[in-house]
Design a protein around this motif. Structure first.
Motif, PDB file in Angstrom:
ATOM      1  N   ASN A  56      78.724  67.553  -6.588  1.00 33.63           N
ATOM      2  CA  ASN A  56      79.795  68.389  -6.039  1.00 33.63           C
ATOM      3  C   ASN A  56      79.313  69.001  -4.725  1.00 33.63           C
ATOM      4  N   GLN A  57      79.018  68.137  -3.762  1.00 35.41           N
ATOM      5  CA  GLN A  57      78.455  68.580  -2.490  1.00 35.41           C
ATOM      6  C   GLN A  57      79.559  68.736  -1.442  1.00 35.41           C
ATOM      7  N   GLN A  58      79.253  69.505  -0.410  1.00 30.25           N
ATOM      8  CA  GLN A  58      80.208  69.746   0.663  1.00 30.25           C
ATOM      9  C   GLN A  58      79.783  69.040   1.946  1.00 30.25           C
ATOM     10  N   ASP A 106      82.776  61.450  -0.169  1.00 31.30           N
ATOM     11  CA  ASP A 106      83.437  61.824  -1.431  1.00 31.30           C
ATOM     12  C   ASP A 106      83.195  60.776  -2.522  1.00 31.30           C
ATOM     13  N   ASN A 164      79.674  61.044  -3.873  1.00 28.64           N
ATOM     14  CA  ASN A 164      79.581  62.232  -4.732  1.00 28.64           C
ATOM     15  C   ASN A 164      80.159  61.957  -6.113  1.00 28.64           C
ATOM     16  N   ARG A 165      81.320  61.298  -6.144  1.00 24.37           N
ATOM     17  CA  ARG A 165      81.935  60.968  -7.433  1.00 24.37           C
ATOM     18  C   ARG A 165      81.039  60.024  -8.232  1.00 24.37           C
TER      19      ARG A 165
END
Length: 619
Positions: free
Chosen positions: A502-504, A493, A496-497
């Motif tokens: 905005n990956q899962q 997370d 990503n930030r």
């Protein structure tokens, strides 16, 4: 022995007409495969064919022969000079055909159009019997996943009984287990030099039937180990479990011993594996002139498995994770054999030249994507090691987990003309990249690897496999504590930030694995809910031959402790566990509340369904 005809085609021949065009008067080896013929280095039959071809042998392939008609597919090419080779395909035929609930699947990813029914159950046995009936004097050599993992007594989930070595069920002369390039070349050379198949008894990674008098007198020595007989295992399940421990240890040694098992009035002899391949050896197999395409005989029909691999590149073989439910080390061994960077780049350039290439390499991977070039700091210690896993219960202090060589390959591939991006589609061992080695330089590189992986090599979704949340179940699985996944999730997370992505993160979980109970599955539901996961990548445990988990499922005992381990077996027990994956679906809500009330776990009810609100289906 080379291709001396006037006609040259890029694929290995599959028909009489193609062979006539090549001008061959005879064929040295004919390979029968349960899969469609895809001339790609990820497909075992294509690799074996190309490797034999590279040594001058004339090789033909008969893909997915019809075993239900007049057997014309088995007759059309006649008799080979050396031998018939048989592989059921790239995956076990029974896993290919049936779900965990033993329901017949309606498709087959390795067949044109995804059509089911192009191969029988247990093709290795069916094809062998047909060929021996038609050509009793021609040697038959079997290999591939199906044969490899059935080389000794094994539990068959689909027949629900303990079976003897597959050599007792089919009339093959030799079984090649593991990755077959080196043994198949030695077999071909010795047959070509005039030896009879019955005289070839000592090729590494082969299994054969010996007469009773061949059995060693001592049950254990430096060179041999004698297992409990098949008949003893039928009478006492703990003996089958103990057998497996010895099989796994020997399969994962640098230099294993010869394994013997009496079955009836015969003796199964398993010759040791070859030591890990060098980069030069591995490169020589991957650098062959594969077209990377399905054979033209399929006239453009979509083969689903090919769609997954067409732009992928395998960087290494082997896996030292030792997961209890996995067959990779039983087939490929735990020691890593890696290709050179130059060989990988050579293949990447070839991918960029494919007509349908749009700039994206789908996978730079292996059995576990981030084990490239990893081995012991002191390899001499590895030569003596008998641990089935280098990561469980804790990473081996001798393990060099430096991800620098991997990063170097990623960056070199990404700078190639025509490559827009390379993805990592194979599973990543986050416990390996996050393990603190104690070497500041390596730990820094590994943090760099994690960031680069997440920021640049994920196609929107990164798949990882924590498999469960319960410490007890994870111990049986030989997987790290779930707290490490939570830590990795935070890192994911944060990266990503940092990069505005905005990956899962997509975690894989298994229900009904040995050690898992309905209560631990309920706790899994609560824990994953707290992490805001609505699970998609889930499965029921399917017992497949030659894994720790399957031996526990069959015997009820752990092979290394011989202590009992609970396993869900009935359909009702399995469904009772599986429903917790989908706690958020309204259809499961009342049943879950009823089950948790019976278990006196009102605390879990309150966490899954606060305020007793109805749960809407997650979109």
């Amino acid at each position: 022995m080379g291709n001396n005809g006037t006609y040259k085609q890029p694929w290995l021949p599959t028909t009489k007409k193609e062979i006539e065009h090549l001008g061959w008067e005879e064929i040295d080896v004919i390979l029968f495969s349960g899969d469609a013929y895809i001339d790609h280095p990820s497909m075992g039959c294509a690799v074996i064919g190309r490797v034999l071809e590279s040594r001058g042998y004339k090789v033909a392939i008969v893909p997915q022969p019809n075993w239900q008609d007049d057997l014309r597919d088995f007759k059309k090419l006649g008799t080979p000079r050396l031998f018939f080779g048989i592989s059921a395909g790239a995956m076990d035929s029974m896993v290919n055909h049936y779900t965990a609930n033993r329901r017949r699947r309606s498709d087959d990813a390795y067949t044109p159009g995804g059509r089911a029914g192009a191969r029988p159950d247990y093709p290795t046995i069916v094809y062998s019997k047909i060929l021996k009936e038609l050509y009793p004097d021609t040697p038959v050599v079997i290999g591939g996943i199906e044969a490899s993992l059935r080389r000794l007594s094994h539990y068959d989930y689909w027949q629900q009984k303990l079976m003897p070595s597959i050599l007792c069920q089919c009339p093959a002369d030799l079984l090649v287990y593991g990755m077959g390039e080196k043994p198949i070349l030695e077999i071909a050379e010795r047959l070509s030099n005039g030896e009879k198949i019955g005289e070839i008894r000592d090729v590494r990674q082969t299994v054969l039937i010996e007469p009773m008098e061949s059995m060693p007198e001592n049950s254990e020595s430096d060179k041999d180990i004698v297992l409990s007989s098949y008949e003893e295992c039928l009478k006492d399940k703990t003996k089958q479990s103990s057998n497996f421990k010895n099989i796994e240890i020997e399969s994962n040694k640098w230099e294993g011993r010869t394994i013997w098992q009496q079955t009836g009035k015969k003796v199964i002899k398993v010759n040791p594996m070859y030591p890990p391949m060098t980069s030069e050896e591995l490169d020589s197999f991957y650098d062959l002139p594969y077209t990377r395409l399905p054979h033209p005989r399929y006239r453009g029909k979509v083969i689903p498995a090919y769609e997954m691999i067409r732009h992928s590149i395998t960087m290494h073989r082997g896996c030292f994770g030792g997961c209890a439910f996995c067959t990779i080390s039983a087939h490929q061994g735990k020691f890593i054999s890696s290709r050179s960077k130059e060989s990988i780049l050579k293949e990447a350039r070839k991918v960029t030249e494919m007509e349908d290439f749009k700039g994206y390499i789908s996978d730079l991977g292996g059995p576990s994507a981030n084990m490239y070039r990893m081995r012991g700091k002191d390899v001499e210690k590895c030569h003596k090691c008998v641990r089935p896993s280098c990561l469980h219960p804790q990473p081996c202090p001798n393990l060099n987990n430096d991800h620098a060589p991997l990063l170097e390959v990623y960056r070199a591939v990404d700078t190639l003309p025509g490559v827009k991006k390379s993805f990592i589609g194979s599973g990543v061992r986050y416990d390996l990249s996050m393990y603190k080695s104690g070497d500041g330089k390596i730990d820094k590189i590994n943090r760099e690897y994690i960031e680069e992986l997440i920021a640049q090599h994920v196609s929107g979704r990164l798949k990882v496999a924590p498999e469960h949340t319960s410490p007890e179940v994870l111990k049986v699985m030989r997987k790290p504590d779930f707290s490490l996944f939570k830590e990795f999730n935070k890192v994911f997370d944060a990266i990503n930030r940092k990069h505005g992505l905005n990956q899962q993160l997509i975690p894989y979980f298994i229900s009904s694995h040995p050690g898992s109970t309905e209560e631990t599955m309920a706790e899994l539901a609560v824990i994953t809910k707290q992490l805001h996961f609505h699970l998609e990548q889930v499965q029921d445990f399917t017992p497949t031959p030659m894994t720790v988990s399957t031996e526990i499922y069959y015997s009820g005992y752990h092979p290394y402790t011989l202590k009992p381990v609970y396993t869900a077996k009935s359909k009702e027990e399995k469904l009772a566990q599986r429903k917790y994956f989908f706690w958020y679906e309204n259809e499961y809500r009342s049943d879950i509340i009823k089950s948790l009330t019976r278990m006196h776990r009102q605390d879990l009810i309150a966490q899954l369904y606060p305020n007793n609100n109805r749960i809407r289906k997650h979109k």
